[in-house]
Design a protein around this motif. Sequence first.
Motif, PDB file in Angstrom:
ATOM      1  N   SER A  59       0.820  -1.214   0.000  1.00  0.00           N
ATOM      2  CA  SER A  59       0.000   0.000   0.000  1.00  0.00           C
ATOM      3  C   SER A  59       0.857   1.268   0.000  1.00  0.00           C
ATOM      4  O   SER A  59       0.389   2.327  -0.389  1.00  0.00           O
ATOM      5  CB  SER A  59      -0.972  -0.014   1.177  1.00  0.00           C
ATOM      6  N   THR A  60       2.117   1.155   0.413  1.00  0.00           N
ATOM      7  CA  THR A  60       2.942   2.371   0.434  1.00  0.00           C
ATOM      8  C   THR A  60       3.858   2.458  -0.789  1.00  0.00           C
ATOM      9  O   THR A  60       4.595   3.418  -0.942  1.00  0.00           O
ATOM     10  CB  THR A  60       3.799   2.430   1.720  1.00  0.00           C
ATOM     11  N   ASN A  61       3.836   1.443  -1.641  1.00  0.00           N
ATOM     12  CA  ASN A  61       4.684   1.476  -2.831  1.00  0.00           C
ATOM     13  C   ASN A  61       3.788   1.587  -4.064  1.00  0.00           C
ATOM     14  O   ASN A  61       3.017   0.671  -4.364  1.00  0.00           O
ATOM     15  CB  ASN A  61       5.522   0.185  -2.855  1.00  0.00           C
ATOM     16  N   GLU A  62       3.893   2.723  -4.756  1.00  0.00           N
ATOM     17  CA  GLU A  62       2.943   2.995  -5.835  1.00  0.00           C
ATOM     18  C   GLU A  62       2.973   1.912  -6.911  1.00  0.00           C
ATOM     19  O   GLU A  62       1.935   1.504  -7.432  1.00  0.00           O
ATOM     20  CB  GLU A  62       3.245   4.366  -6.449  1.00  0.00           C
ATOM     21  N   GLU A  63       4.191   1.447  -7.235  1.00  0.00           N
ATOM     22  CA  GLU A  63       4.317   0.443  -8.298  1.00  0.00           C
ATOM     23  C   GLU A  63       3.566  -0.838  -7.941  1.00  0.00           C
ATOM     24  O   GLU A  63       2.773  -1.360  -8.719  1.00  0.00           O
ATOM     25  CB  GLU A  63       5.808   0.119  -8.527  1.00  0.00           C
ATOM     26  N   SER A  64       3.827  -1.367  -6.723  1.00  0.00           N
ATOM     27  CA  SER A  64       3.147  -2.621  -6.362  1.00  0.00           C
ATOM     28  C   SER A  64       1.653  -2.391  -6.166  1.00  0.00           C
ATOM     29  O   SER A  64       0.836  -3.252  -6.486  1.00  0.00           O
ATOM     30  CB  SER A  64       3.750  -3.310  -5.138  1.00  0.00           C
ATOM     31  N   TYR A  65       1.302  -1.234  -5.670  1.00  0.00           N
ATOM     32  CA  TYR A  65      -0.124  -0.913  -5.509  1.00  0.00           C
ATOM     33  C   TYR A  65      -0.825  -1.007  -6.866  1.00  0.00           C
ATOM     34  O   TYR A  65      -1.872  -1.628  -7.011  1.00  0.00           O
ATOM     35  CB  TYR A  65      -0.254   0.500  -4.918  1.00  0.00           C
TER      36      TYR A  65
END
Length: 418
Positions: A59-65
């Motif tokens: 949730s805090t990493n835009e790419e993985s989100y």
Amino acid sequence: MQFSKYGNKYTKISGISSLMQDLGSALSQESDIVFMGGGNPAHIDEVYKKFSAQIQSISTNEESYKRFFVNYQSPEGNLEFRIALSKLLSKELGYPISEKNIGLSNGSQSAFYTIFNILAGEHADGKFKSVMLPMIPEYIGYSEIGIEENFFKSQLPKIKLLKDNYFKYEVDFDNLEVDDGIGAICVSRPTNPSGNMLTKDELGRLDLLAKKKNIPLIIDCAYGLPFPGVVYDKKENYISDNTILVFSLAKLGLPGCRTGIIVADEFLIETFNNANVAMNLSTASLGPGILTNIILQDQLIPLCRGTIMPFYKVVRDEILDYINHLFKDINYRIHVPEGAFFLWIWFEDLPISSTDFYEILKRNGTLVIPGEYFFHGLKNNDYVHAKQCIRVSYAQSVNSIKKGLKIVYEQYKNLFIN
Ligand SMILES: Cc1ncc(COP(=O)(O)O)c(C=O)c1O
């Protein structure tokens, strides 16, 4: 409003649905009732920390989100997850599995719903086929799948009495009849409710019977190998070109993610995916999101073998000691608990049905599941053994299970006084 046959089936509240509602409402009330009824996994701190760290990192990493949440997943389900899983399963099961052999569902319950309906029911030639449960008691959740009568056929087990108040079910191959009216054979392993691990030999024989009729053997691995791996002794895998293996992330500690995993031949998976699109459009991605990195970093199997299985084993052993001490002066037997997190207790002298006993236990502050519900597919309900068993979950604190078992013991003894 007029309903179809399908609609009508679900207007009636089945025995099982009412039992589940009963358990659910008891749990939601503010009470100190001992809950040994449901199939929830235990809260294991290390597991919680591992999974919640992954949720935080996504949730805090835009790419993985974006990778996991922003777009609909393709009908086949998240590719990265399926590739990681295919490598893990090939290694653990010693059998080549590609991502095309893997389908994803919103919980394994819905996978069973779809797979059973793909294989059983009315066929193109007008013939009706059932799902064969070759050794009941079996998982309650199968029983409401399929709208026709006779959707299931089932076979009672052989009961082997063992020393020290144990017993074990075995498949009764002498009486097992797999004829042209069967569309698939299905077993859970370890079995919910008994904790039985069907042997490799039993699975091989079932698979052979299935192959002879050109039907698959479905193995429900919700508690099984390699994950969550709640199997205590014999750690034998079984897979063949004729099996459909169904896994779940629920008993790892993630029932809320609703992720089921189907491993089968490509054509079955493609068919499953097409049906799944019609029903769900796409599958939930939180489970794949949490698990992908854990698998890629080789942490899943150590978590199962080093934390999850030992957690349940310690509780199982302590509770078995407790029962064997407490129940000394009553007639009871326990199915050898080889896996999963249930004790299946048999009171051969129980003077009332296990459902009536369940009601008494509930009034006295403890919840179990009555045995009768697990014997589905039987033509008549005069099988006495079914009315003499209860299922007790040990996925809670040891103290609360002990408290619940004490109530079981006292109420059992009361039945002979009043
Ligand atoms: C043997 C077995 N199979 C399948 C399921 C369904 O699990 P889920 O839909 O959460 O994956 C359960 C749930 O308790 C189970 O006990």
